[in-house]
Structure formats: C-alpha cells, structure tokens
Scaffold this motif. Structure first.
Motif, PDB file in Angstrom:
ATOM      1  N   VAL A 154      63.089  32.231  40.256  1.00  0.00           N
ATOM      2  CA  VAL A 154      64.508  31.491  40.660  1.00  0.00           C
ATOM      3  C   VAL A 154      64.836  30.873  39.226  1.00  0.00           C
ATOM      4  O   VAL A 154      63.932  29.815  39.485  1.00  0.00           O
ATOM      5  N   PHE A 155      65.999  30.959  39.110  1.00  0.00           N
ATOM      6  CA  PHE A 155      66.487  30.053  37.922  1.00  0.00           C
ATOM      7  C   PHE A 155      67.109  28.165  38.441  1.00  0.00           C
ATOM      8  O   PHE A 155      68.787  29.837  39.056  1.00  0.00           O
ATOM      9  N   SER A 156      67.743  27.363  38.366  1.00  0.00           N
ATOM     10  CA  SER A 156      68.159  26.448  38.810  1.00  0.00           C
ATOM     11  C   SER A 156      69.601  26.492  37.217  1.00  0.00           C
ATOM     12  O   SER A 156      69.179  25.516  36.386  1.00  0.00           O
ATOM     13  N   ILE A 157      70.638  26.831  36.934  1.00  0.00           N
ATOM     14  CA  ILE A 157      71.042  26.493  35.931  1.00  0.00           C
ATOM     15  C   ILE A 157      71.941  25.515  36.339  1.00  0.00           C
ATOM     16  O   ILE A 157      73.186  25.949  37.017  1.00  0.00           O
ATOM     17  N   ILE A 180      81.986  26.616  34.970  1.00  0.00           N
ATOM     18  CA  ILE A 180      81.452  25.667  34.183  1.00  0.00           C
ATOM     19  C   ILE A 180      81.456  24.253  35.058  1.00  0.00           C
ATOM     20  O   ILE A 180      82.896  24.253  35.564  1.00  0.00           O
ATOM     21  N   GLY A 181      80.438  23.765  34.335  1.00  0.00           N
ATOM     22  CA  GLY A 181      80.282  22.262  35.743  1.00  0.00           C
ATOM     23  C   GLY A 181      80.115  22.388  36.633  1.00  0.00           C
ATOM     24  O   GLY A 181      79.809  21.463  37.462  1.00  0.00           O
ATOM     25  N   LYS A 182      78.900  23.780  36.946  1.00  0.00           N
ATOM     26  CA  LYS A 182      78.602  23.795  38.296  1.00  0.00           C
ATOM     27  C   LYS A 182      77.492  24.148  38.025  1.00  0.00           C
ATOM     28  O   LYS A 182      76.880  25.115  37.131  1.00  0.00           O
ATOM     29  N   THR A 183      76.139  24.424  38.914  1.00  0.00           N
ATOM     30  CA  THR A 183      75.522  24.093  39.358  1.00  0.00           C
ATOM     31  C   THR A 183      74.880  26.270  40.005  1.00  0.00           C
ATOM     32  O   THR A 183      75.974  26.718  41.379  1.00  0.00           O
ATOM     33  N   HIS A 184      74.649  27.277  39.199  1.00  0.00           N
ATOM     34  CA  HIS A 184      74.210  28.997  39.777  1.00  0.00           C
ATOM     35  C   HIS A 184      72.727  28.848  39.628  1.00  0.00           C
ATOM     36  O   HIS A 184      72.400  28.920  39.085  1.00  0.00           O
ATOM     37  N   ILE A 185      72.152  29.252  40.965  1.00  0.00           N
ATOM     38  CA  ILE A 185      71.234  30.239  40.898  1.00  0.00           C
ATOM     39  C   ILE A 185      70.830  31.923  40.670  1.00  0.00           C
ATOM     40  O   ILE A 185      71.963  32.869  40.400  1.00  0.00           O
ATOM     41  N   VAL A 186      70.537  32.023  39.865  1.00  0.00           N
ATOM     42  CA  VAL A 186      69.628  33.572  38.688  1.00  0.00           C
ATOM     43  C   VAL A 186      68.618  33.928  39.039  1.00  0.00           C
ATOM     44  O   VAL A 186      67.591  32.810  38.910  1.00  0.00           O
ATOM     45  N   THR A 187      68.858  34.820  39.706  1.00  0.00           N
ATOM     46  CA  THR A 187      66.260  35.537  39.786  1.00  0.00           C
ATOM     47  C   THR A 187      66.750  36.191  38.897  1.00  0.00           C
ATOM     48  O   THR A 187      67.751  37.204  38.844  1.00  0.00           O
ATOM     49  N   VAL A 188      64.748  36.156  37.966  1.00  0.00           N
ATOM     50  CA  VAL A 188      65.170  36.897  37.314  1.00  0.00           C
ATOM     51  C   VAL A 188      63.651  37.548  37.671  1.00  0.00           C
ATOM     52  O   VAL A 188      62.694  37.021  37.869  1.00  0.00           O
ATOM     53  N   LYS A 189      63.382  39.546  37.920  1.00  0.00           N
ATOM     54  CA  LYS A 189      62.553  39.792  37.276  1.00  0.00           C
ATOM     55  C   LYS A 189      61.554  40.256  36.870  1.00  0.00           C
ATOM     56  O   LYS A 189      62.138  40.856  35.767  1.00  0.00           O
ATOM     57  N   PHE A 190      60.630  39.456  36.362  1.00  0.00           N
ATOM     58  CA  PHE A 190      60.478  40.184  34.317  1.00  0.00           C
ATOM     59  C   PHE A 190      59.180  40.718  34.803  1.00  0.00           C
ATOM     60  O   PHE A 190      58.352  41.085  35.467  1.00  0.00           O
ATOM     61  N   ASP A 191      59.549  41.587  33.583  1.00  0.00           N
ATOM     62  CA  ASP A 191      58.259  42.646  33.813  1.00  0.00           C
ATOM     63  C   ASP A 191      56.909  42.880  33.854  1.00  0.00           C
ATOM     64  O   ASP A 191      56.647  41.104  32.799  1.00  0.00           O
ATOM     65  N   GLU A 192      56.055  42.664  34.016  1.00  0.00           N
ATOM     66  CA  GLU A 192      54.094  43.439  33.724  1.00  0.00           C
ATOM     67  C   GLU A 192      53.684  42.967  32.221  1.00  0.00           C
ATOM     68  O   GLU A 192      52.993  42.280  32.208  1.00  0.00           O
ATOM     69  N   GLY A 193      54.712  43.693  31.355  1.00  0.00           N
ATOM     70  CA  GLY A 193      54.442  43.626  30.150  1.00  0.00           C
ATOM     71  C   GLY A 193      54.750  42.344  29.828  1.00  0.00           C
ATOM     72  O   GLY A 193      54.471  42.728  28.309  1.00  0.00           O
ATOM     73  N   TYR A 194      55.251  41.344  30.121  1.00  0.00           N
ATOM     74  CA  TYR A 194      55.976  39.933  29.725  1.00  0.00           C
ATOM     75  C   TYR A 194      54.641  39.627  28.622  1.00  0.00           C
ATOM     76  O   TYR A 194      53.337  38.749  29.810  1.00  0.00           O
ATOM     77  N   ASP A 195      55.113  38.586  27.464  1.00  0.00           N
ATOM     78  CA  ASP A 195      53.900  37.792  26.981  1.00  0.00           C
ATOM     79  C   ASP A 195      53.176  36.699  27.280  1.00  0.00           C
ATOM     80  O   ASP A 195      52.195  36.027  26.860  1.00  0.00           O
ATOM     81  N   GLU A 220      69.217  36.805  23.574  1.00  0.00           N
ATOM     82  CA  GLU A 220      68.534  35.299  22.905  1.00  0.00           C
ATOM     83  C   GLU A 220      66.588  34.729  24.038  1.00  0.00           C
ATOM     84  O   GLU A 220      65.443  34.495  24.121  1.00  0.00           O
ATOM     85  N   TYR A 221      68.040  34.526  25.695  1.00  0.00           N
ATOM     86  CA  TYR A 221      67.424  34.809  26.653  1.00  0.00           C
ATOM     87  C   TYR A 221      66.435  36.091  27.322  1.00  0.00           C
ATOM     88  O   TYR A 221      68.033  37.043  27.201  1.00  0.00           O
ATOM     89  N   VAL A 222      66.376  36.042  28.512  1.00  0.00           N
ATOM     90  CA  VAL A 222      66.449  37.535  29.101  1.00  0.00           C
ATOM     91  C   VAL A 222      67.441  37.857  29.912  1.00  0.00           C
ATOM     92  O   VAL A 222      68.609  36.874  29.782  1.00  0.00           O
ATOM     93  N   GLU A 223      67.783  39.459  29.174  1.00  0.00           N
ATOM     94  CA  GLU A 223      69.081  39.590  29.722  1.00  0.00           C
ATOM     95  C   GLU A 223      69.642  39.365  31.311  1.00  0.00           C
ATOM     96  O   GLU A 223      70.208  39.138  31.200  1.00  0.00           O
ATOM     97  N   ASP A 224      68.954  39.780  32.085  1.00  0.00           N
ATOM     98  CA  ASP A 224      69.652  39.040  33.619  1.00  0.00           C
ATOM     99  C   ASP A 224      69.799  37.497  33.766  1.00  0.00           C
ATOM    100  O   ASP A 224      70.364  37.338  34.315  1.00  0.00           O
ATOM    101  N   PHE A 225      69.215  37.074  32.636  1.00  0.00           N
ATOM    102  CA  PHE A 225      69.361  35.216  32.845  1.00  0.00           C
ATOM    103  C   PHE A 225      70.512  35.458  32.304  1.00  0.00           C
ATOM    104  O   PHE A 225      71.686  34.317  32.859  1.00  0.00           O
ATOM    105  N   GLU A 226      71.109  35.964  31.128  1.00  0.00           N
ATOM    106  CA  GLU A 226      71.508  36.085  30.497  1.00  0.00           C
ATOM    107  C   GLU A 226      73.351  36.432  31.153  1.00  0.00           C
ATOM    108  O   GLU A 226      74.357  36.086  31.470  1.00  0.00           O
ATOM    109  N   ASN A 227      73.204  37.971  31.180  1.00  0.00           N
ATOM    110  CA  ASN A 227      74.263  38.423  32.345  1.00  0.00           C
ATOM    111  C   ASN A 227      74.373  37.246  34.412  1.00  0.00           C
ATOM    112  O   ASN A 227      75.688  37.956  34.508  1.00  0.00           O
TER     113      ASN A 227
END
Length: 376
Positions: free
Chosen positions: A191-194, A166-181, A152-159
């Motif tokens: 760059v997501f801090s999760i 659990i209980g920690k903060t993780h850095i996940v980088t996602v490259k969005f497509d040019e055609g993203y809405d 339901e979120y971007v694939e790279d975000f979930e993968n």
C-alpha cells in the motif's frame, strides 16, 4: 715371542710451546666470534630497518610555504592531471532543476487550473509503501520524478496516479508478482501513500522557459545544455571533488588541525553573536555538532596538504599580485575598491581564518586540476 707390531717412539714437547699455541688458538677463536656477531647484528639491523614502517613526522609549515606532503608520508595523492570529470548532466540533475523551477509560486499559480495527472506527464512525488502495515526503507523516497506511462516504476503504481489531482496525497495499492526480484515484497500487496508535489507538462515547459520551449522534451534538452555549460564553468570544483576520491590522508598534522579548528570556532562564534545567538545554538540550527566542526577542520587541512604538494611539484606561480587577486575575488572586492594586500590579509584573518595563503593556494590548485581535467 716378540711382538710383531712396531711401537711408535714418543717425542717430548716443551711446555712453553704448548702455552703459546693455546693463546694463539684462543685469540683466533675470539676474533672469529666477534666477526660473526658483528655480521649477524648488522644483518638484523638492516632487516629491522626494512620491516619497520616509515615514521611520519609532524609537518606544520608556515602559511603559504610549499611542501610535498606525499614525500613526508602524510598523504597519498592520486593522479591530479587528467582527472575524469563528468560535466554532462545526468537525468536526476535535470529532474532536480525542473522541480526547482516548478515550485515557483508564479508557475504554480498559472498552472493551477490544469491540476490532473495525464499519461505522459512528468511528475515529482514523495511516497512511502507499507507491507502488512510495516514500512520499509526500500519503499520510501522523496522528490522522486517519473514520466507517467513510461513504466520505469511498476505499472499499477503509475496507472494508479492517472487522473489524480496535483498537490494531494493518494493511496495506490500494488500487488507484486511472485517472481519480483525483491524477495521482501515479492508476492506481497504493498500500500503506497503518494504525495503528488507537482507536474511538468507542455504548459509548464512554455512558462518555465519564458516561451522558448513548446514541449517538456524541448525544455529538458534546453536544461541539459544549460546545466552542461554551468558544469564547464564550475570544472575546477568538480575536478577537485573527483580528485579527493583518490586521495588518502595517512596522518594529519595535529597542531595544524587544532589551529584551523579554532579558526572555525571563532567564525561560528562571531556569526552567532551578530545573529543574537550562541555558538552551540547556531550549530544546532545548522544540524551540526562539535565533531562536525572538527571534521571540517580536517577537510581544510587535507585540501591545504594537497594544494601545497601540487603547487610545489608544478611550480605554480604565487606572487603577491596573484595572491592579492585571489583574495579580492574570494572576499568579493572589485579593483575600484583599492584594497591593499596588507588590508586584505588583515581582514581575511579576522573574518575567515589564519592561513589566507594556504586557502588561496587551494583555489590555485583547483584551477590547475580543472584546466587539466578530462571532461565527459
């Protein structure tokens, strides 16, 4: 040569006749003029009356006295019979209930060994994304819930969360497509801090349900039924909230708002004294200001106006016995307490506010609206 054209002979008119004719003409003209002015004035007055807005008056009736505030022009009330009310819980409501249970120390302790995220797990997280070091409100959320791998979120975000603790903060980088809405992040590297707060897996479902559910899916269905039942029991409040969306206050009775405002000030002041604080410090601790108390007073008066109007139109019963029953319920007394109506009213005015009948009328009106609501 004689003039062929015949000359008309003149006739002499007496001077008295001329004067009489002139006076009569003057009187007729004056009468016509007065009639025209009277008609025009009346017509203009009617037009002004039609175009002028209806003047609303200060309507501050005694506590418990019924009045139709819509007829007085103070408020417009929507259709209060058949209010559409949602009792089937939405997904976010189910997630919120799951999360509340998941934060139990007992459950967290039992699930501490299984602290890695797997595909298919439900997790709840706080996250914030940045583009070139700049944050964005659209890339920030708290207590978000998702099922990893459902995308339901971007694939790279979930993968990027699979296998993480659990209980920690993780850095996940996602490259969005040019055609993203979303043009702000389309084609951008975010760059997501999760922060992973917890997860719901089958072990959690078994523990949270006391062994009633073996899987998360079963537990979610269990929660759905449980929450729906609770919403049905709380239908009066839900229907009332739905009704408020269709109501509009045109003019508050100012003296009534001021009276309720003072009641609220006294309540907060008394509570502050008991807790060893001050009125100002108490409001600050609650994240409130004086304006918030004023708005609460207006909301209370709005509820009073709606309740009085409904009670008057529907001829709702409100005798002393009913009044006493609602006071005891509100003040959490049992029948065994043997509280007289006079004692209840005195105590209510001391601790809650100066309009106990109006407050109880609100509860009666809420039940009426709830009983007549359309449940979805």
């Amino acid at each position: 040569m004689a003039n062929a054209k015949r000359t008309k002979k003149s006739v002499a008119v007496p001077i008295e006749a001329i004067v009489i004719i002139a006076v009569i003409a003057l009187l007729i003209g004056l009468f016509i003029g007065l009639f025209v002015l009277h008609f025009m004035g009346k017509n203009n007055s009617e037009k002004e009356a039609d175009s002028a807005p209806a003047e609303r008056v200060e309507v501050n009736v005694p506590d418990g006295e019924l009045i139709d505030y819509e007829e007085s022009g103070n408020i417009t009330i929507g259709e209060y019979k058949g209010v559409s009310t949602m009792i089937t819980p939405e997904q976010d409501e189910i997630y919120s209930s799951m999360q509340e249970k998941a934060q139990s120390k007992k459950i967290q302790k039992k699930l501490a060994k299984d602290n890695k995220i797997q595909k298919g797990d439900y997790i709840f997280i706080n996250y914030e994304g940045t583009v070139n070091g700049a944050s964005n409100d659209d890339l920030r959320a708290e207590d978000a819930c998702l099922q990893v791998g459902k995308y339901e979120y971007v694939e790279d975000f979930e993968n990027g969360l699979i296998g993480k603790e659990i209980g920690k903060t993780h850095i996940v980088t996602v490259k969005f497509d040019e055609g993203y809405d979303d043009e702000i992040i389309a084609g951008q590297k975010v760059v997501f801090s999760i922060k992973v707060l917890g997860k719901f897996d089958d072990a959690y479902a078994k523990e949270a349900s006391g062994g009633k559910c073996k899987t998360v899916g079963e537990y979610m269905e269990y929660l759905k039924k449980k929450l729906k039942k609770e919403n049905q029991e709380n239908i009066a409040e839900l229907a009332w909230d739905a009704l408020l969306d269709s109501c509009k206050v045109k003019e508050y009775p100012e003296s009534l708002v001021e009276s309720v405002f003072k009641d609220l000030q006294n309540q907060y002041t008394n509570f502050a004294k008991v807790s060893g604080s001050t009125y100002e410090k108490l409001l600050a601790s609650l994240g409130m200001e004086e304006n918030d108390v004023q708005e609460m007073a207006k909301d209370t008066v709005r509820d009073h106006m709606i309740a009085k109007t409904i009670a008057k139109r529907e001829k709702l019963d409100f005798n002393d016995e009913i009044y006493q029953t609602y006071l005891m319920k509100t003040m959490e007394y049992d029948k065994d307490d043997n509280m007289s109506l006079e004692t209840l009213v005195s105590e209510y005015k001391r601790d809650y506010g100066g309009r106990p009948k109006d407050d109880m009328l609100v509860e009666i009106a809420k039940e009426f609206v709830g009983d007549n609501a359309k449940q979805k």
